[in-house]
Design an enzyme around this catalytic site. Structure first.
Site, short mmCIF file in Angstrom:
data_model
loop_
_atom_site.label_atom_id
_atom_site.label_comp_id
_atom_site.label_asym_id
_atom_site.label_seq_id
_atom_site.Cartn_x
_atom_site.Cartn_y
_atom_site.Cartn_z
N ASN A 1 -26.45 -100.08 11.17
CA ASN A 1 -25.04 -100.33 10.80
C ASN A 1 -24.36 -100.91 12.03
O ASN A 1 -24.56 -100.37 13.14
CB ASN A 1 -24.38 -99.01 10.41
CG ASN A 1 -25.06 -98.36 9.22
OD1 ASN A 1 -24.87 -98.76 8.08
ND2 ASN A 1 -25.88 -97.35 9.48
N CYS B 1 -16.11 -97.03 7.39
CA CYS B 1 -17.44 -96.42 7.55
C CYS B 1 -17.27 -95.20 8.44
O CYS B 1 -16.93 -95.34 9.62
CB CYS B 1 -18.41 -97.42 8.17
SG CYS B 1 -20.05 -96.73 8.50
N GLY B 2 -17.49 -94.02 7.89
CA GLY B 2 -17.23 -92.79 8.65
C GLY B 2 -18.19 -92.59 9.80
O GLY B 2 -17.78 -92.30 10.94
N GLY C 1 -19.91 -94.94 11.18
CA GLY C 1 -19.71 -96.05 12.12
C GLY C 1 -18.52 -95.80 13.03
O GLY C 1 -18.56 -96.09 14.23
N GLU D 1 -22.13 -102.65 7.25
CA GLU D 1 -23.04 -101.54 7.00
C GLU D 1 -24.44 -102.01 6.58
O GLU D 1 -24.60 -103.08 5.96
CB GLU D 1 -22.49 -100.64 5.87
CG GLU D 1 -21.34 -99.76 6.28
CD GLU D 1 -21.12 -98.62 5.30
OE1 GLU D 1 -22.09 -98.19 4.64
OE2 GLU D 1 -19.97 -98.15 5.18
N ARG D 2 -25.42 -101.21 6.90
CA ARG D 2 -26.77 -101.35 6.32
C ARG D 2 -26.60 -101.06 4.83
O ARG D 2 -26.01 -100.05 4.48
CB ARG D 2 -27.70 -100.34 6.98
CG ARG D 2 -29.11 -100.29 6.49
CD ARG D 2 -29.97 -99.32 7.29
NE ARG D 2 -29.51 -97.94 7.18
CZ ARG D 2 -30.20 -96.89 7.66
NH1 ARG D 2 -31.33 -97.09 8.32
NH2 ARG D 2 -29.73 -95.66 7.52
N HIS E 1 -26.64 -96.77 14.43
CA HIS E 1 -25.43 -97.59 14.64
C HIS E 1 -25.53 -98.39 15.93
O HIS E 1 -26.02 -97.88 16.94
CB HIS E 1 -24.19 -96.69 14.70
CG HIS E 1 -23.86 -96.06 13.39
ND1 HIS E 1 -23.05 -96.68 12.46
CD2 HIS E 1 -24.27 -94.90 12.83
CE1 HIS E 1 -22.96 -95.90 11.39
NE2 HIS E 1 -23.70 -94.83 11.57
N CYS F 1 -23.60 -90.13 5.66
CA CYS F 1 -22.44 -90.94 5.26
C CYS F 1 -21.21 -90.08 5.53
O CYS F 1 -21.06 -89.03 4.89
CB CYS F 1 -22.54 -91.33 3.79
SG CYS F 1 -21.08 -92.20 3.18
N ASN G 1 -17.71 -90.83 5.36
CA ASN G 1 -16.64 -90.82 4.35
C ASN G 1 -17.13 -90.08 3.11
O ASN G 1 -16.37 -89.35 2.45
CB ASN G 1 -16.27 -92.27 3.98
CG ASN G 1 -15.53 -92.97 5.11
OD1 ASN G 1 -14.72 -92.36 5.80
ND2 ASN G 1 -15.84 -94.23 5.33
N1 LIG Z 1 -24.65 -97.67 5.25
C1 LIG Z 1 -24.98 -96.41 5.92
C2 LIG Z 1 -24.74 -95.21 4.98
C3 LIG Z 1 -23.27 -95.04 4.61
C4 LIG Z 1 -22.40 -94.87 5.81
C5 LIG Z 1 -20.89 -95.00 5.59
N2 LIG Z 1 -20.45 -95.35 4.29
C6 LIG Z 1 -20.15 -93.79 6.15
O1 LIG Z 1 -19.05 -93.47 5.70
O2 LIG Z 1 -20.69 -93.20 7.13
C7 LIG Z 1 -26.46 -96.45 6.36
O3 LIG Z 1 -27.22 -97.23 5.77
O4 LIG Z 1 -26.81 -95.69 7.28
#
Ligand SMILES: N[C@H](CCC[C@H](N)C(=O)O)C(=O)O
Length: 286
Positions: free
Chosen positions: A202, A229-230, A232, A220-221, A171, A76, A78
């Protein structure tokens, strides 16, 4: 009942509950994650972030991430900036940078003089088996240095094209002319359910304004659309550089705020730059 101390943080509107399990070990179950993340019956967050002791002697502190649905995930971005600021302010490292061990390898977070945080997100990966992505039967073309895949999207009754990138987590990135009009609520779940993504995915949507500037939304997943989404954004920048769309530094505007990415290309790691703010601290009976 026990009291659980937490810190609520956000990075460009992507919000987190942060638990310091070095100071306060507590058992974290999927049920507890869902309760803490619930925006009415709990604290409310897109993800829960854990700061854990090193898994082995000589390793850095461990950074673990759980989506609001209770599933643990690999990365993640962020959240990395937030946990980096959190750990530095708690004195877990001297100086202005700190490494973490994550499920998929080591990252490092550094505080910038302007207060933003820079997360070294590791090297983006593009091979299907690294995502994971099983494209059997899907058409694709090679654009510059990367495959662009095509799939018929039943809900939209039209084809959509995407690239695949791993930032540790999976992604798919869709480049579009109008990110605000895209039905990401249809395309996102469609790709997440697609058999080509055995661990779901994602789904990022990017509208390029220039080779250095873009708008982005991510379904997002786990939580669905988040304000930012960082990983993403990192995946979109990497895919765009490989496609010849972006240059090596890109400023992104997400619905929750501004992020920037810098990447020199294959063989180097990608930097994700952006805010990491404390919203409030508290304790909750569990
Ligand atoms: N939903 C993402 C995890 C959080 C990613 C997102 N909040 C970020 O800032 O990268 C997943 O299932 O891989």
């Amino acid at each position: 009942m026990t009291e659980l101390h937490f810190t609520k943080m956000q990075g460009a509107g992507n919000d987190f509950v942060v638990l310091d399990r070095v100071a306060e070990p507590v058992e974290v179950t999927p049920q507890l994650v869902r309760r803490l993340a619930d925006r009415r019956f709990g604290i409310g967050a897109d993800q829960l972030l854990l700061l854990d002791p090193p898994q082995k002697a000589g390793e850095p502190l461990r950074y673990r991430i759980f989506n609001s649905d209770g599933d643990e995930v690999e990365q993640c971005g962020n959240g990395a900036r937030c946990i980096g600021r959190f750990a530095l302010e708690r004195g877990y490292a001297s100086g202005d940078s700190i490494p973490f061990q994550t499920m998929k390898g080591r990252i490092c977070v550094k505080r910038e003089p302007d207060g933003r945080m820079v997360a070294d997100m590791g090297e983006p990966r593009f091979q299907p088996e690294e995502i994971p992505f099983r494209p059997e039967g899907l058409q694709h073309r090679i654009e510059n240095r990367i495959a662009v895949w095509k799939v018929y999207c039943e809900p939209l009754e039209r084809d959509i094209e995407f690239t695949v990138t791993s930032m540790g987590n999976p992604h798919a990135t869709v480049f579009t002319d109008d990110v605000d009009r895209e039905r990401i609520d249809l395309i996102g779940p469609f790709l997440q359910r697609h058999p080509a993504f055995p661990e779901s995915v994602n789904v990022g949507f990017v509208e390029c304004e220039s080779a250095q500037k873009a708008k982005i939304r991510v379904w997002e997943r786990g939580p669905g659309e988040t304000l930012a989404c960082g990983t993403g954004t990192s995946a979109a920048m990497a895919a765009g550089l490989m496609r010849g769309i972006f240059e090596r530094r890109v400023e992104f505007s997400a619905r929750g705020g501004a992020l920037a990415c810098a990447w020199e290309g294959p063989g180097s790691t990608l930097s994700l730059i952006g805010p990491a703010e404390v919203v409030f601290t508290g304790c909750i009976e569990i």
